[in-house]
Design an enzyme around this catalytic site. Structure first.
Site, PDB file in Angstrom:
ATOM      1  N   CYS A 240     -17.579 -10.714   4.201  1.00 36.80           N
ATOM      2  CA  CYS A 240     -18.532 -11.818   4.258  1.00 36.80           C
ATOM      3  C   CYS A 240     -17.747 -13.117   4.194  1.00 36.80           C
ATOM      4  O   CYS A 240     -17.091 -13.412   3.196  1.00 36.80           O
ATOM      5  CB  CYS A 240     -19.512 -11.717   3.094  1.00 36.80           C
ATOM      6  SG  CYS A 240     -20.815 -12.904   3.239  1.00 36.80           S
TER       7      CYS A 240
ATOM      8  N   GLN B 269       0.810  -1.227   0.000  1.00 34.59           N
ATOM      9  CA  GLN B 269       0.000   0.000   0.000  1.00 34.59           C
ATOM     10  C   GLN B 269       0.838   1.270   0.000  1.00 34.59           C
ATOM     11  O   GLN B 269       0.359   2.327  -0.397  1.00 34.59           O
ATOM     12  CB  GLN B 269      -0.960   0.014   1.196  1.00 34.59           C
ATOM     13  CG  GLN B 269      -2.086  -0.990   1.099  1.00 34.59           C
ATOM     14  CD  GLN B 269      -3.034  -0.750  -0.082  1.00 34.59           C
ATOM     15  OE1 GLN B 269      -3.059   0.322  -0.682  1.00 34.59           O
ATOM     16  NE2 GLN B 269      -3.802  -1.767  -0.421  1.00 34.59           N
TER      17      GLN B 269
END
Ligand SMILES: Cc1ncc(COP(=O)(O)O)c(C=O)c1O
Length: 387
Positions: A330, A180
């Protein structure tokens, strides 16, 4: 419908300049770099130049650059490759942190299942590790430390130089995941003092499917793929020339524009934070306000003050054409809060009601103001203020 992309931490679009540089190697320049004829020599020199270019931008030498397929592979290669060598010398302890990317955490879990001891360091409320915790966790069996440079959810930047100094003094090898940070803040391997470092092209407007692992010369690492002699025998397989060329071009562009683009994006981020503070009294900011990537804003809706579902928030923003990420994932049909936000001390409901905005090259002030208006309307509609 107007579409606004505020998920540049997940991935970025390919820079047109990188695509143009790649095109000849997807069409007419197709030789195998291992072939000694002119077709091979042509692609060999392209891959050599790309390696030199990226090495220059990272402050290292071409012989220390290994092309891999992504950041996940770079992280797996570093941890699995070095740990099997260190075990031969009686070292079986690895130090990492609780907020690493899954490609580090799951690799560590795999190594744990194979007999390694792993210390997962805590972070403070801003998501930073304490270098003194690293020092205290080192023992005579410690062979490797892996601490990320900047966090992908909050943008928090760790004090890598302090950790690398401790690692060096203790004779322990140090890897950092710079997936990142590369292109957004300086990433110079000598300056950071690291032995291994991972990057991934699709996070800085390069193609998906290529990354780099820097391995300092002199570090013994087990080969990742067996076969031919590519990547100095450590990762066999015919090189992905077009993608290496695209990675190098994208890296050159992002490093070249870093100063001006950081200023522009920081202004957008500051404006966004100002509006959020004015309009949403029930939000908490996640990440270090001072030591953070210029393009990430991560907020949670404080569960003590408001009831709001993070997934519903994300869906509603998506329906309005705005792409962001939520602070949950999820997994097997149930919504799990982010391990990063939980490690920082957020309660489960607050962590689930989180949104990450990550700005990029295409983001304008108008996008920020429009997004804040849309968010305001959605929160009014689906949020329930407590008390
Ligand atoms: C910090 C960090 N490390 C590693 C990765 C994995 O990179 P890739 O998608 O190239 O496998 C990511 C991707 O989100 C990341 O943010």
């Amino acid at each position: 419908m107007r579409r606004i992309y505020l998920d540049n931490t997940a991935t970025t679009p390919l820079a047109p300049e990188a695509f143009d540089a790649m095109k000849p190697f997807l069409t007419e320049k197709f030789g195998n770099p291992s072939s000694i004829h002119s077709f091979g020599r042509e692609t060999r020199s392209a891959i050599d130049e790309s390696r030199e270019q990226i090495a220059g931008l990272m402050g290292t030498k071409p012989g220390e650059i290994y092309f891999v397929s992504c950041g996940t592979e770079a992280n797996n290669f570093a941890l699995k490759g070095y740990s099997s060598k260190m075990r031969e010398r009686g070292k079986d302890h690895i130090i990492t942190s609780k907020t690493e990317h899954h490609s580090i955490l799951e690799t560590c879990e795999h190594l744990e299942n194979n007999g390694f001891q792993i210390s997962y360091l805590n972070v403070d409320e801003f998501g930073m590790i304490d270098p003194d915790d690293v020092r205290r966790s080192i023992n005579s069996r410690t062979g490797l430390i892996s601490i990320m440079h900047a966090n992908n959810e909050t943008g928090t930047i760790n004090r890598i130089k302090a950790v690398s100094g401790i690692a060096r003094d203790s004779g322990v090898i140090f890897h950092t995941d710079a997936v990142q940070s590369f292109g957004k803040i300086p990433v110079d391997v000598d300056e950071l003092g690291v032995d291994m470092l991972s990057i991934s092209a699709h996070k800085f407007y390069g193609p998906k499917g290529i990354g780099v692992l820097y391995i300092s010369s002199g570090i013994e690492i087990e080969r990742l793929l067996h076969g031919g002699g590519q990547e100095r025998g450590k990762r066999a397989g015919t090189e992905n020339i077009a993608y290496a060329v695209g990675l190098a071009k994208a890296a050159e562009l992002i490093c070249g524009e870093r100063a001006s683009e950081n200023k522009r994006i920081s202004d957008l981020k500051n404006q966004m934070i100002k509006i959020l503070k004015e309009q949403f009294p029930f939000i908490l900011f996640n990440g270090n306000p001072a030591e953070s990537l210029p393009n990430v804003v991560n907020i949670s809706f404080d569960s003590r003050k408001i009831n709001i579902d993070g997934e519903a928030l994300l869906m509603n923003l998506d329906l309005a054409g705005i792409a962001v990420s939520s602070g949950s994932a999820c997994t097997s049909g149930s919504i799990k809060p982010s391990h990063v936000l939980i490690a920082m001390g957020r309660d489960i409901d607050t962590a689930k009601a989180s949104i990450r905005f990550s700005l990029g090259r295409s983001t304008t002030m108008d996008d920020i103001e429009y997004t804040m208006d849309v968010l305001q309307n959605i929160v009014k509609r689906i949020g329930v203020i407590k008390g």
